[in-house]
Enzyme design. Structure first.
Site, mmCIF file in Angstrom:
data_model
loop_
_atom_site.group_PDB
_atom_site.id
_atom_site.type_symbol
_atom_site.label_atom_id
_atom_site.label_comp_id
_atom_site.label_asym_id
_atom_site.label_seq_id
_atom_site.Cartn_x
_atom_site.Cartn_y
_atom_site.Cartn_z
ATOM 1 C CE LYS A 11 22.275 8.771 -19.893
ATOM 2 N NZ LYS A 11 23.068 7.656 -20.058
ATOM 3 C CB THR A 58 21.847 6.303 -23.353
ATOM 4 O OG1 THR A 58 22.691 6.021 -22.467
ATOM 5 C CG2 THR A 58 21.226 4.826 -23.828
ATOM 6 N NE ARG A 177 -17.843 6.538 -1.609
ATOM 7 C CZ ARG A 177 -17.815 5.780 -2.487
ATOM 8 N NH1 ARG A 177 -17.268 4.596 -2.150
ATOM 9 N NH2 ARG A 177 -17.631 6.276 -3.958
ATOM 10 C CD GLN A 229 -16.907 2.633 -10.723
ATOM 11 O OE1 GLN A 229 -16.993 3.104 -9.574
ATOM 12 N NE2 GLN A 229 -16.688 1.060 -10.498
ATOM 13 C CG HIS A 257 -11.097 2.362 0.551
ATOM 14 N ND1 HIS A 257 -12.048 2.545 -0.368
ATOM 15 C CD2 HIS A 257 -10.406 1.161 -0.260
ATOM 16 C CE1 HIS A 257 -11.950 1.756 -1.372
ATOM 17 N NE2 HIS A 257 -11.055 0.746 -1.151
#
Ligand SMILES: O=c1[nH]c(=O)c2[nH]c(=O)[nH]c2[nH]1
Length: 296
Positions: A11, A58, A177, A229, A257
């Site tokens: 479920k 279920t 940025r 990263q 962005h």
């Protein structure tokens, strides 16, 4: 001959809310969760021969989740997920593995007139605390804890330059940025031998979640980011250092962005580089940066 190469069923989207009442302080606490429970085992005949004798319905799986929520603690979620997963492999000899995912939704206590309210809460964001526990017969319980949907943004302190430049490149290098992402961070615990071992670790789970969240936010805010990263690797390193029982840390970060906008066409308005003030948030496409860092 075709055969069932892999199968699991159960479920999903079982919504559970548990209220804990503490009469000594007249304070109540609410835990709201969405649970998914999938079973594996000797069930292939249910697919190949319509043999329902091996099927725990279920609907019964859903009922069991409610009964276990009544009879056992639902916090920390690592414990509740492990309680549900262990139940199914212990109760049914032909079920060999149970995969349980518990998503906990935020209900943060209200502050009214500067005081924590005893029984009123607010949803202060779509961030989720998620746990996946897998109990396997004779192989213990593996638990992975996560923060998902924690949306963050910094308006400076992020650069991206020195990347590959060739005939496919249009992106300008930048030393400043906007950086924004929805944090999806997972820490994978060393396998627990059984439910007792999970119970013995209960004090560690909330602390690990707090450490992972604090480390993520502090590094996001304070790191002079060279890239998504490089910043996410530092987060993984620090979580591994802070939580010794964790084997590896996984991050998956969209790079959402915010593009600079050239407005010089209008009366020579300066709005790029050091003059940038008005940006255009992009809904798609987005970067997607992933890594898993393990102990060496
Ligand atoms: O931090 C980033 N990593 C990338 O790999 C990448 N690629 C890109 O276009 N912008 C960024 N930013």
């Amino acid at each position: 001959m075709p055969h069932v190469a892999a199968a699991r069923y159960g479920k999903d989207n079982v919504r559970v809310c548990k209220v804990h009442r503490d009469p000594s302080t007249n304070t109540q606490t609410v835990t709201e969760m969405t649970v998914c429970c999938l079973l594996e085992g000797d069930i292939s005949t249910s697919y190949t021969r319509a043999d329902n004798s091996v099927v725990v319905a279920t609907d019964s799986i859903k009922n069991t989740i409610y009964i276990l929520a009544k009879q056992h603690p639902v916090t920390p979620p690592e414990l509740f997920a492990s309680t549900v997963a262990s139940h199914f492999i212990e109760r049914y000899a032909h079920i060999h593995a149970a995969h349980v995912r518990v998503v906990t939704h935020r209900w943060t206590r209200m502050n009214i007139d500067g005081k924590p309210h005893p029984h009123s809460f607010l949803r202060d964001g779509e961030e989720k605390r998620t746990v996946e526990a897998v109990a396997r017969r004779d192989a213990g319980i593996s638990v992975a804890s996560s923060i998902q949907g924690l949306t963050v943004l910094k308006s400076t302190g992020s650069a991206f330059h020195g990347f590959v430049r060739d005939e496919f490149t249009t992106l300008p290098e930048t030393w400043d940025r906007i950086l924004s992402t929805d944090v999806d961070a997972t820490w994978k615990w060393s396998t627990f031998a059984n439910l007792k071992a999970v119970q013995a670790s209960v004090p560690k789970f909330d602390k690990a979640w707090e450490s992972a969240r604090d480390i993520t936010l502090k590094l996001f805010a304070e790191d002079d980011s060279a890239s998504v990263q490089a910043t996410m690797y530092k987060m993984c390193e620090q979580i591994l250092a802070a939580v010794p029982d964790v084997d590896s840390v996984v991050y998956s970060l969209p790079n959402k962005h915010y593009f600079e906008l050239d407005l010089s066409w209008h009366k020579g308005l300066k709005n790029t580089g050091k003059d940038a003030e008005v940006y255009v948030p992009q809904s798609s496409p987005n970067g997607l940066i992933k890594c898993e860092v393990s102990r060496s």
